[in-house]
Design an enzyme around this catalytic site. Structure first.
Site, PDB file in Angstrom:
ATOM      1  N   ASP A 279      -2.736  10.468  -2.048  1.00  0.00           N
ATOM      2  CA  ASP A 279      -2.982   9.482  -3.098  1.00  0.00           C
ATOM      3  C   ASP A 279      -3.364  10.128  -4.417  1.00  0.00           C
ATOM      4  OD1 ASP A 279      -3.275   6.416  -1.984  1.00  0.00           O
ATOM      5  OD2 ASP A 279      -3.467   7.935  -0.428  1.00  0.00           O
TER       6      ASP A 279
ATOM      7  N   ASN B  99      -6.316  11.869   0.711  1.00  0.00           N
ATOM      8  CA  ASN B  99      -5.363  11.075   1.498  1.00  0.00           C
ATOM      9  C   ASN B  99      -6.173  10.210   2.457  1.00  0.00           C
ATOM     10  OD1 ASN B  99      -2.630  10.361   2.161  1.00  0.00           O
ATOM     11  ND2 ASN B  99      -2.878  11.470   4.072  1.00  0.00           N
ATOM     12  N   LYS B 100      -5.491   9.401   3.218  1.00  0.00           N
ATOM     13  CA  LYS B 100      -6.159   8.479   4.133  1.00  0.00           C
ATOM     14  C   LYS B 100      -7.172   9.215   5.003  1.00  0.00           C
ATOM     15  CE  LYS B 100      -5.711   4.964   4.065  1.00  0.00           C
ATOM     16  NZ  LYS B 100      -6.533   3.976   3.323  1.00  0.00           N
TER      17      LYS B 100
ATOM     18  N   ARG C  78      -7.625  -0.985  -6.920  1.00  0.00           N
ATOM     19  CA  ARG C  78      -7.806   0.213  -6.087  1.00  0.00           C
ATOM     20  C   ARG C  78      -8.198   1.376  -6.982  1.00  0.00           C
ATOM     21  NH1 ARG C  78      -4.999   0.535  -1.214  1.00  0.00           N
ATOM     22  NH2 ARG C  78      -6.502   2.158  -0.736  1.00  0.00           N
TER      23      ARG C  78
ATOM     24  N   ARG D  26       0.852  -1.182   0.000  1.00  0.00           N
ATOM     25  CA  ARG D  26       0.000   0.000   0.000  1.00  0.00           C
ATOM     26  C   ARG D  26       0.887   1.231   0.000  1.00  0.00           C
ATOM     27  NH1 ARG D  26       1.733   1.636   3.985  1.00  0.00           N
ATOM     28  NH2 ARG D  26       0.723   3.620   3.600  1.00  0.00           N
ATOM     29  N   GLY D  27       0.238   2.386  -0.232  1.00  0.00           N
ATOM     30  CA  GLY D  27       0.972   3.620  -0.460  1.00  0.00           C
ATOM     31  C   GLY D  27       1.061   3.839  -1.960  1.00  0.00           C
ATOM     32  N   ALA D  28       0.667   5.022  -2.410  1.00  0.00           N
ATOM     33  CA  ALA D  28       0.553   5.257  -3.854  1.00  0.00           C
ATOM     34  C   ALA D  28       1.831   4.922  -4.625  1.00  0.00           C
ATOM     35  CB  ALA D  28       0.123   6.703  -4.111  1.00  0.00           C
TER      36      ALA D  28
ATOM     37  N   GLN E 230      -2.681   2.279  10.159  1.00  0.00           N
ATOM     38  CA  GLN E 230      -1.403   2.337   9.451  1.00  0.00           C
ATOM     39  C   GLN E 230      -0.366   3.153  10.197  1.00  0.00           C
ATOM     40  OE1 GLN E 230      -4.401   3.030   8.036  1.00  0.00           O
ATOM     41  NE2 GLN E 230      -4.492   2.439   5.891  1.00  0.00           N
TER      42      GLN E 230
END
Length: 367
Positions: free
Chosen positions: A258, A268-269, A101, A58-60, A217
């Site tokens: 993201d 973002n998250k 995603r 995960r993470g762009a 996270q």
């Protein structure tokens, strides 16, 4: 922490790389951290899709690198006798991975770049194209390392201005935009790791990690990697951010993202928007660490960014021995929220620090 120690740390936590035989994608299963550090190999399209969807990777930027390597691995197995058949298989694999995603623009950016590379070399033989795709994925990874380093150097310049005798610089971050989310330095954590490379001690900084509900996270990933790097680290619940800022413990906030819209709104998250609102109230500088590949000039504002809705079980059951909400209630569980550009102090890209008006700033760096 000397440079050798920093490199040893990076080797431990790097994700999104090939196995030595180039037949599989090698990642850390981030769903098991911090209790278990386990590397897994992904060799089928189903395994790669599941790893992206289930946040094993995960993470762009890390998703983009992993998708590129995934396409190279899958393409290397093709038995197609001609280009059209090879391209048809490639397109099917690309569309399948793209469905994992919907929000992280790096996923589509990397897949599209791999497709362009394939089409640019369509006159070559299939084995030559397969090798070229491996090289392109390597380039995407190397570029991501340099992008993160550039972001880190700019962010480190901001940290230097905040350093005072007798107390560490208080840094707050949300979710994980660190080494685990990129090819090396991270985005939001890059300034901290560059500080170590420039000779700062871990005690010169104090990183406050929002736990980042519901997937934790920050608690599981950011605190794991930052503490592993020897930096003073504290975890707090998301709803404690205001208390931290009121107490004067936070000097600066770095977050990742993201997707960034043309006007500077960014996704973002979930929880990032609330953090930015609180920071604005207390006058804390709030910086978004955004590789230029996450800036989508085709999207006018945050209102047009699609937001992924995730499994209700992540809220009600995932971290509990018993369900923590009644069976008959609905659950609202968006993966991301959109933060308005008016709340941002600046956006750190690998090409420079952008400030409002953001569309003009993005144009100036060539977007």
């Amino acid at each position: 922490m000397n440079n050798a120690s920093v490199e040893k740390f990076f080797d431990k936590v790097l994700t999104g790389r090939l196995t030595p035989d180039r037949q599989a994608l090698d990642i850390i299963d981030q769903t098991l951290l911090p209790g278990t550090v386990k590397r897994i190999n992904l060799s089928t399209k189903e395994e790669i899709w599941e790893a992206i969807k289930k946040l094993r990777v995960r993470g762009a930027p890390a998703i983009g690198v992993s998708a590129a390597y995934g396409m190279a691995v899958l393409s290397s197995r093709s038995q197609a006798a001609d280009f059209d058949s090879f391209y048809s298989e490639f397109k099917a694999n690309k569309e399948y991975l793209a469905s994992s995603r919907p929000t992280a623009v790096n996923l589509f950016w990397a897949l599209n770049r791999m497709e362009k590379t394939l089409l640019d070399n369509r006159t070559k033989s299939i084995p030559e194209i397969q090798e070229i795709l491996y090289h392109e994925a390597d380039k995407i990874q190397a570029e991501d390392v340099q992008i993160s380093r550039n972001i880190g150097e700019i962010g480190f310049g901001l940290l230097k201005d905040l350093k005072k005798e007798g107390r560490p610089v208080g840094i707050e971050t949300h979710c994980n935009a660190g080494t685990l989310a990129t090819a090396k330095y991270g985005t939001a954590t890059a300034p901290m790791y560059i500080a170590l490379e420039h000779g700062w001690k871990g005690t010169d900084m104090h990183v406050y990690c929002d736990e980042t509900r519901p997937l934790l996270q920050g608690a599981r990933l950011t605190s794991f990697e930052v503490a592993s790097a020897g930096i003073t680290t504290t975890v707090q619940c998301d709803n404690m951010a205001s208390s931290l800022m009121r107490a004067g413990l936070i000097d600066i906030i770095f977050v990742g993202c993201d997707r960034v819209a043309r006007n500077g709104d960014f996704a973002n998250k979930i929880g990032t928007s609330g953090l930015a609102i609180i920071a604005k109230h207390y006058g804390i500088p709030f910086y978004v660490c955004a590789p230029s590949s996450t800036i989508d000039m085709e999207t006018p504002s945050g209102s047009q960014i699609p937001i992924e809705m995730r499994d209700p079980d992540e809220v009600t059951e995932m971290w509990y021995q018993e369900r923590m909400a009644p069976e008959n209630v609905n659950v609202y569980n968006p993966a991301f929220d959109v933060t308005d550009h008016s709340l941002i102090t600046g956006m750190i890209t690998e090409k420079g620090l952008c400030t409002a008006p953001f569309e003009d700033a993005f144009r100036k760096i060539g977007l």
